[in-house]
Scaffold this motif. Sequence first.
Motif: not given
Ligand SMILES: [Zn+2]
Length: 79
Positions: A8, A13, A16, A58
Amino acid sequence: VAVFVDGCFWHGCSEHYTAPRSNADFWLVKIETNRARDLRVDDELRALGWRPARIWEHTIATDIDEAVRRIVEELKGCA
Ligand SMILES: [Zn+2]
């Protein structure tokens, strides 16, 4: 099928990733470069007949069934 588990942080990401406060300019360029490389690698793999399946870190941690579903989906596309 080429399976990648994208971290992430390192792959930016949208849910995140948070930019570090120190060396912000460095990290912005670093993560953007990583993301651009991911897209380029996917294109190169497809050109060679591979099917890239990118799964977020994640997703592995919170929804392993979804991660497996994504891989199976790509495998079905190879048939
Ligand atoms: Zn993530």
